[in-house]
Design an enzyme around this catalytic site. Structure first.
Site, PDB file in Angstrom:
ATOM      1  N   SER A 115      29.652  40.841  32.570  1.00  0.00           N
ATOM      2  CA  SER A 115      30.909  42.345  32.502  1.00  0.00           C
ATOM      3  C   SER A 115      31.851  42.165  30.698  1.00  0.00           C
ATOM      4  CB  SER A 115      31.519  42.699  33.114  1.00  0.00           C
ATOM      5  OG  SER A 115      32.268  43.814  32.825  1.00  0.00           O
ATOM      6  N   HIS A 116      33.064  42.121  31.254  1.00  0.00           N
ATOM      7  CA  HIS A 116      34.254  41.412  30.627  1.00  0.00           C
ATOM      8  C   HIS A 116      34.840  39.919  30.662  1.00  0.00           C
ATOM      9  CE1 HIS A 116      34.907  41.608  34.636  1.00  0.00           C
ATOM     10  NE2 HIS A 116      35.992  40.681  34.648  1.00  0.00           N
ATOM     11  N   ASP A 283      34.273  46.048  26.536  1.00  0.00           N
ATOM     12  CA  ASP A 283      33.723  44.911  26.841  1.00  0.00           C
ATOM     13  C   ASP A 283      32.237  44.393  26.696  1.00  0.00           C
ATOM     14  OD1 ASP A 283      31.836  46.480  29.106  1.00  0.00           O
ATOM     15  OD2 ASP A 283      32.960  45.565  30.984  1.00  0.00           O
ATOM     16  N   ASP A 285      29.717  44.569  28.204  1.00  0.00           N
ATOM     17  CA  ASP A 285      28.910  45.150  28.657  1.00  0.00           C
ATOM     18  C   ASP A 285      28.670  46.214  27.887  1.00  0.00           C
ATOM     19  OD1 ASP A 285      30.077  44.934  30.312  1.00  0.00           O
ATOM     20  OD2 ASP A 285      28.424  45.960  31.607  1.00  0.00           O
ATOM     21  N   ASP A 287      30.644  49.266  29.672  1.00  0.00           N
ATOM     22  CA  ASP A 287      30.718  50.082  30.226  1.00  0.00           C
ATOM     23  C   ASP A 287      32.425  49.912  30.581  1.00  0.00           C
ATOM     24  OD1 ASP A 287      31.630  47.382  31.467  1.00  0.00           O
ATOM     25  OD2 ASP A 287      30.616  47.878  33.600  1.00  0.00           O
ATOM     26  N   ARG A 288      32.710  49.261  29.924  1.00  0.00           N
ATOM     27  CA  ARG A 288      34.626  49.294  29.605  1.00  0.00           C
ATOM     28  C   ARG A 288      35.172  49.974  28.171  1.00  0.00           C
ATOM     29  NH1 ARG A 288      37.704  44.905  33.180  1.00  0.00           N
ATOM     30  NH2 ARG A 288      36.094  45.001  35.335  1.00  0.00           N
ATOM     31  N   LYS A 384      30.466  53.383  34.907  1.00  0.00           N
ATOM     32  CA  LYS A 384      31.075  53.862  33.591  1.00  0.00           C
ATOM     33  C   LYS A 384      30.791  53.240  32.860  1.00  0.00           C
ATOM     34  CE  LYS A 384      33.698  49.164  34.780  1.00  0.00           C
ATOM     35  NZ  LYS A 384      33.191  49.021  36.042  1.00  0.00           N
TER      36      LYS A 384
HETATM   37  C1  G16 Z   1      33.645  46.238  37.662  1.00  0.00           C
HETATM   38  C2  G16 Z   1      33.540  47.371  38.579  1.00  0.00           C
HETATM   39  C3  G16 Z   1      35.257  48.241  39.034  1.00  0.00           C
HETATM   40  C4  G16 Z   1      35.951  47.075  38.866  1.00  0.00           C
HETATM   41  C5  G16 Z   1      36.410  45.895  38.238  1.00  0.00           C
HETATM   42  C6  G16 Z   1      37.219  44.991  38.513  1.00  0.00           C
HETATM   43  O1  G16 Z   1      33.999  45.998  36.536  1.00  0.00           O
HETATM   44  O2  G16 Z   1      32.097  47.607  38.255  1.00  0.00           O
HETATM   45  O3  G16 Z   1      34.277  49.360  39.961  1.00  0.00           O
HETATM   46  O4  G16 Z   1      37.205  47.871  39.464  1.00  0.00           O
HETATM   47  O5  G16 Z   1      34.975  45.065  38.574  1.00  0.00           O
HETATM   48  O6  G16 Z   1      36.554  44.031  40.254  1.00  0.00           O
HETATM   49  P1  G16 Z   1      37.765  43.010  40.492  1.00  0.00           P
HETATM   50  O7  G16 Z   1      39.184  44.028  40.709  1.00  0.00           O
HETATM   51  O8  G16 Z   1      37.456  43.259  42.092  1.00  0.00           O
HETATM   52  O9  G16 Z   1      37.654  42.358  39.942  1.00  0.00           O
HETATM   53  P2  G16 Z   1      32.884  45.494  35.254  1.00  0.00           P
HETATM   54  O10 G16 Z   1      33.252  46.288  33.959  1.00  0.00           O
HETATM   55  O11 G16 Z   1      32.925  43.961  35.786  1.00  0.00           O
HETATM   56  O12 G16 Z   1      31.735  45.646  35.908  1.00  0.00           O
END
Ligand code: G16
Length: 558
Positions: A115-116, A283, A285, A287-288, A384
């Protein structure tokens, strides 16, 4: 006929998926058999679905992705998967994978993303399993994967099978007396077609032209580059100069592909002089999202969700399908709740993690949801969706003919403002972070702070009304998920929330969330940091965060 080998292996004890998949350093995944073990565990956990069916494989283009994609092809063939749909070069955004799973009625998908988190040989990699509804697997499935991984003694692999995933086409193989098909598909085409069904591109296009709206979009060298080019440049006519960092790179060009004010500072800086009216960042991937208005006016994700909820009639998809309800994660400020109340729609509060929205959407009870962690999306897919959010915002701008800042100001005038901030303390010593959480848990359990008044360094006094550890009962399948964050609720309705992130890869990341509601319009114009300073001080007093971690300042402020 291709040969299948049963390869002996030794189980790993650390393959427990976090908030969204297994995320570790690349070097961890490069250990002999580490990746094979985890993927084999996925196949065994969901054996029945896969044996008869189809799975989708895509990733955000980060370092190690192509090699792992080939490994998945070899493991899938040997595990009697019938068909794999693979993104060209293994690169496909997380929302696009979700769409492809749903469009082709696949049985699930494997998304190769952290992801990010940053990429490259010294940074992060991740493997996430999505179920047939297109969304991240719920705990019932990830727990099963983890259980299997802890005692795995061998995996099945077809080592001699190689597919050129750079070339779109259908490839067929005979493995174990059955036909195994790999279909390599265009990474963006299906997704772009779907966006054209959801939104009125002609209306957005016309508005951009007639208002001469200046846009600046950055993909931060993540997977979104080709989507930005296809949607924003080819369909909406943006010049190439409006599309920044649009070549997916294995290490994101050294950037931290997290769309917030700290890591997408290049966008903020480029927008500060007022040349651009609308800015967005995605981000790694895709989704953000982060949305900015003229002069880098920041749209807090909790507000972004609420403004969209207030204007869904601008979007053809919702005019056609109606709006069934809204949802947000627990730490997200409750701005959208006020819109739900006004529109007399159901409102749900779930734990952090997009997987918690899936059941509600599948049951037809939820249409739009979002999280403070820069995620917004709808029931068009089960992830998302960054590009969807940008198109939703552009639809609202085109419909209302207002600027981003005007939309927010009008929203606060109508509903009041839910001030929100999040402080991240990344890569803390795990022992220290856990000790702080244990201290907070003890305060919940002994109830000693309830009804106590605490005075902040600024002189403002708050009384603790309630302290708990958030527990969620899924309204559809009644699954109970406990310990999802320590909440301190104060007598004026303000909240302080503490939790440990489930997506980091080194040490522990503490997240501190603070929010407070302000009804008086003149006060809504003040800065969030000023408005929340007293509450932050109370949060430090209660948690002893600085004493436990030795950290004076957060790594990231949202
Ligand atoms: C993932 C989840 C999100 C979550 C985020 C942060 O996002 O899909 O629902 O809000 O992680 O999670 P944490 O606070 O546990 O780090 P992504 O964009 O990283 O796949």
């Amino acid at each position: 006929m291709l040969e299948v080998t049963t390869t002996p292996t030794v189980a790993f004890s650390d393959q427990k998926p976090g908030t969204s998949g297994l995320r570790k350093k690349v070097k961890v995944f490069q250990q002999p058999n580490y990746t094979e073990n985890f993927v084999q565990s996925i196949f065994q956990a969901v054996e029945d679905g896969f044996r008869s069916g189809t799975i989708v494989v895509g990733g955000d283009g980060r370092y190690l992705g192509p090699e792992v994609t080939q490994t998945i092809v070899q493991l899938a063939a040997a595990n009697k998967v019938k068909k794999l749909i693979v993104a060209q070069n293994g690169i496909m955004s997380t929302p696009a994978v979700s769409h492809v799973i749903r469009k082709y009625s696949a049985d699930g998908g494997i998304v190769l993303t952290a992801s990010h988190n940053p990429g490259g040989p010294d940074n992060d990699f991740g493997i996430k399993y999505n179920i047939a509804n297109g969304g991240p697997a719920p705990a019932s499935v990830t727990d099963k994967i983890y259980e299997i991984s802890k005692s795995l003694s061998s995996y099945e692999i077809c080592k001699t099978l190689h597919v050129d995933i750079g070339v779109i086409g259908v490839y067929e193989f005979h493995v174990r007396g059955s036909l195994f098909t790999v279909q390599v598909i265009d990474s963006v085409a299906d997704y772009v077609t779907y966006m054209e069904e959801i939104f009125d591109f002609a209306a957005i296009n016309a508005y951009i032209k007639e208002s001469q709206l200046q846009l600046l979009i950055t993909a931060l060298n993540g997977v979104m580059g080709p989507y930005v080019k296809a949607v924003m440049c080819d369909k909406l006519g943006l010049p190439d100069s409006s599309a920044l960092a649009c070549t997916p790179l294995p290490d994101f060009g050294g950037l931290h592909p997290d769309p917030n004010l700290t890591y997408a500072a290049s966008l903020v800086t480029a927008m500060q002089d007022g040349t651009y009216d609308f800015g967005a960042a995605f981000d790694g991937d895709g989704d953000r999202n982060m949305i900015l208005g003229k002069s880098a006016f920041f749209v807090c994700p909790s507000d972004s969700l609420a403004v969209l909820a207030n204007h869904l009639e601008c979007i053809p998809y919702f005019r056609k399908n109606g709006v069934n309800g809204f949802a947000r994660s627990m730490p997200t400020a409750a701005a959208v709740d006020l819109v739900a109340k006004e529109k007399k729609l159901p409102m749900y509060e779930v734990p952090t993690g997009w997987k918690f929205f899936g059941n509600l959407m599948d049951a037809g009870q939820l249409s739009l949801c979002g999280e403070e962690s820069f995620g917004t999306g709808s029931d068009h897919i089960r992830e998302k969706d960054g590009m969807w959010t940008v198109l939703a915002w552009l639809s609202v701008l085109a419909h209302t003919k207002k600027s981003v800042e005007q939309l927010l100001t009008d929203h606060w005038k109508q509903y009041g403002r839910n001030f929100f901030t999040r402080y991240d303390y990344e890569a803390c010593e795990t022992e220290q972070a856990e000790a702080m959480m244990a201290h907070l848990t003890a305060l919940v359990e002994n109830g000693s702070l309830v009804n106590q008044s605490i005075t902040s360094a600024t002189g403002k006094m708050y009384t603790v009304q309630k302290m708990d550890n958030f527990k969620y009962v899924d309204p559809i399948d009644k699954t109970v998920t406990s310990k999802q964050g320590i909440r301190v609720i104060l007598s004026d309705g303000s909240r302080i929330v503490f939790r440990l992130s489930g997506t980091g890869s080194s040490g522990s990341t503490i997240r501190l969330y603070v929010d407070s509601y302000e009804e008086k319009f003149e006060n809504t114009q003040l800065s969030a940091q000023d408005m929340l300073a007293a509450l932050l001080d109370i949060a430090f007093q209660i948690s002893k965060l600085k004493e436990f971690t030795g950290r004076d300042a957060p790594t990231v402020i949202t």
